[in-house]
Enzyme design. Structure first.
Site, short mmCIF file in Angstrom:
data_model
loop_
_atom_site.label_atom_id
_atom_site.label_comp_id
_atom_site.label_asym_id
_atom_site.label_seq_id
_atom_site.Cartn_x
_atom_site.Cartn_y
_atom_site.Cartn_z
N ASP A 1 -27.56 32.58 -45.18
CA ASP A 1 -28.44 32.57 -44.00
C ASP A 1 -27.98 31.39 -43.15
O ASP A 1 -27.23 30.52 -43.61
CB ASP A 1 -29.90 32.38 -44.45
CG ASP A 1 -30.87 32.29 -43.27
OD1 ASP A 1 -30.62 32.94 -42.24
OD2 ASP A 1 -31.88 31.56 -43.37
N TYR B 1 -28.62 30.53 -35.65
CA TYR B 1 -27.69 31.58 -35.24
C TYR B 1 -28.33 32.43 -34.13
O TYR B 1 -27.65 33.04 -33.33
CB TYR B 1 -27.38 32.52 -36.41
CG TYR B 1 -26.39 32.01 -37.45
CD1 TYR B 1 -25.97 30.69 -37.49
CD2 TYR B 1 -25.89 32.88 -38.41
CE1 TYR B 1 -25.07 30.24 -38.46
CE2 TYR B 1 -24.98 32.45 -39.37
CZ TYR B 1 -24.59 31.13 -39.40
OH TYR B 1 -23.70 30.71 -40.37
N GLY B 2 -29.67 32.46 -34.12
CA GLY B 2 -30.41 33.41 -33.29
C GLY B 2 -30.19 33.29 -31.80
O GLY B 2 -30.44 34.22 -31.05
N CYS C 1 -30.20 37.10 -43.51
CA CYS C 1 -30.44 36.65 -42.14
C CYS C 1 -30.39 37.89 -41.25
O CYS C 1 -29.41 38.64 -41.28
CB CYS C 1 -29.34 35.67 -41.74
SG CYS C 1 -29.35 35.19 -40.00
N ASN C 2 -31.45 38.11 -40.49
CA ASN C 2 -31.49 39.30 -39.63
C ASN C 2 -30.46 39.22 -38.51
O ASN C 2 -29.84 40.23 -38.16
CB ASN C 2 -32.88 39.45 -39.02
CG ASN C 2 -33.90 39.91 -40.03
OD1 ASN C 2 -34.14 41.08 -40.20
ND2 ASN C 2 -34.49 38.96 -40.76
N THR C 3 -30.30 38.03 -37.94
CA THR C 3 -29.38 37.89 -36.82
C THR C 3 -27.94 38.20 -37.26
O THR C 3 -27.22 38.95 -36.58
CB THR C 3 -29.46 36.45 -36.25
OG1 THR C 3 -30.83 36.09 -36.07
CG2 THR C 3 -28.72 36.32 -34.95
N CYS D 1 -37.20 38.41 -39.11
CA CYS D 1 -36.48 37.14 -39.25
C CYS D 1 -36.89 36.59 -40.60
O CYS D 1 -38.08 36.60 -40.94
CB CYS D 1 -36.89 36.18 -38.13
SG CYS D 1 -36.23 34.52 -38.35
N THR D 2 -35.89 36.13 -41.37
CA THR D 2 -36.22 35.74 -42.75
C THR D 2 -37.06 34.45 -42.82
O THR D 2 -37.58 34.12 -43.87
CB THR D 2 -34.93 35.59 -43.59
OG1 THR D 2 -33.99 34.79 -42.87
CG2 THR D 2 -34.32 36.94 -43.87
N1 DGL Z 1 -32.86 33.37 -40.48
C1 DGL Z 1 -32.48 33.83 -39.16
C2 DGL Z 1 -32.82 35.33 -39.02
O1 DGL Z 1 -33.30 35.97 -39.95
C3 DGL Z 1 -33.15 33.08 -38.05
C4 DGL Z 1 -32.72 31.65 -37.91
C5 DGL Z 1 -31.67 31.46 -36.87
O2 DGL Z 1 -31.88 31.71 -35.67
O3 DGL Z 1 -30.60 31.02 -37.25
O4 DGL Z 1 -32.58 35.89 -37.98
#
Ligand code: DGL
Length: 268
Positions: free
Chosen positions: A10, A42-43, A73-75, A184-185
């Site tokens: 993540d 990352y988002g 991580c969803n992104t 988002c996790t």
């Molecule tokens: N954990 C990231 C997700 O699930 C969000 C955090 C980020 O923006 O890096 O998208």
């Protein structure tokens, strides 16, 4: 190979919500977790940058001898999953398909709100995956970029977080959503406050449990489940170590995290 760890990555410590669900369902599995805290978030980054970082994360995990990888991580799932699956031989799973499955487990789900980082919403990965699985859904997607910094600041039960959530969610509530996908996790940590802010009939869904179930069936099919009776070990790697990250790690895992090691990416 059965005893080799499962690799998770993540951008930060949010992916530990998925690790917790996997530890509950598959307690014998050894887990190696990489949080790219040096480059969080990352988002808000471009798809190219997210893909580049994701390749480095995967190469680090492979260099540590993992038997399969979960993008917690969803992104990163939204922008990099198909490319990573094409590039590497190792099984790689993301969190979006499990999230969609979790939403559709309730057949009455009809008006779906999605909250996520800007990157995840802009990718349309959830919107497409939901629309492909079921026709007629009404989907309202809302980027909620302030939530990750608030969570990372440990402002979970905080008036400012509540005010920001109310502002973000008002338009979704006005549209009569019956389900809110926490895409988002990091967001499962906000469930107690979300339950206070949202009308009680809105169902909250996250992908952690369904992701653990997907992982189990994939490992079963590949004969990669760890047959041991002993509890698996958790090894944590972060690209930037700090007191705050250690404290957050404890909060996400709901127990002490043990020794956290620093990972240097790009050297593989
Ligand atoms: N954990 C990231 C997700 O699930 C969000 C955090 C980020 O923006 O890096 O998208």
């Amino acid at each position: 190979m059965h005893h080799a760890p499962l690799g998770f990555f993540d951008s930060g410590v949010g992916g530990l919500t998925v690790v917790r669900a996997v530890q509950q369902l598959l307690p014998a599995e050894n887990i190696l977790y990489l949080g790219d805290t040096a480059r969080l978030p990352y988002g808000s980054k471009s798809p190219q940058t997210i893909r580049q970082f994701s390749h480095e994360d995967v190469r680090f995990l492979i260099s540590q001898g993992v038997k399969a990888i979960v993008i917690a991580c969803n992104t990163a799932t939204a922008h990099a999953l198909p490319e990573l699956q094409k590039t590497y031989q190792i099984p790689i799973l993301g969190v979006i398909e499990p999230g969609v499955e979790a939403v559709l487990r309730d057949p009455s789900a009809q008006r779906i709100g999605i909250i996520a980082t800007r990157g995840t919403i802009a990718s349309h990965a959830y919107q497409h995956a939901l629309a492909l699985r079921k026709t007629g859904l009404i989907i309202h997607a809302q980027a909620t970029p302030l939530l990750v910094p608030f969570i990372e600041e440990n402002w979970i039960d905080h008036p400012a977080t509540r005010a920001v959530l109310q502002t973000y969610l008002e338009p979704l509530v006005a549209k009569g959503i019956d389900t809110l996908m926490l895409a988002c996790t990091h967001y499962p940590l906000l469930i107690p406050i979300l339950q206070q802010v949202l009308p009680p009939e809105v169902r909250l869904v996250d992908s952690a449990t369904t992701c653990a179930e997907h992982l189990r069936s994939n490992l079963q099919a590949l004969h990669l489940l760890n047959p041991s009776d002993a509890s698996g070990k958790l090894q944590l790697y972060l690209t930037d170590l700090s007191e705050e990250f250690e404290q957050l790690t404890r909060q996400f895992l709901e127990k002490p995290a043990g020794r956290i090691q620093r990972a240097v990416l790009g050297a593989q």
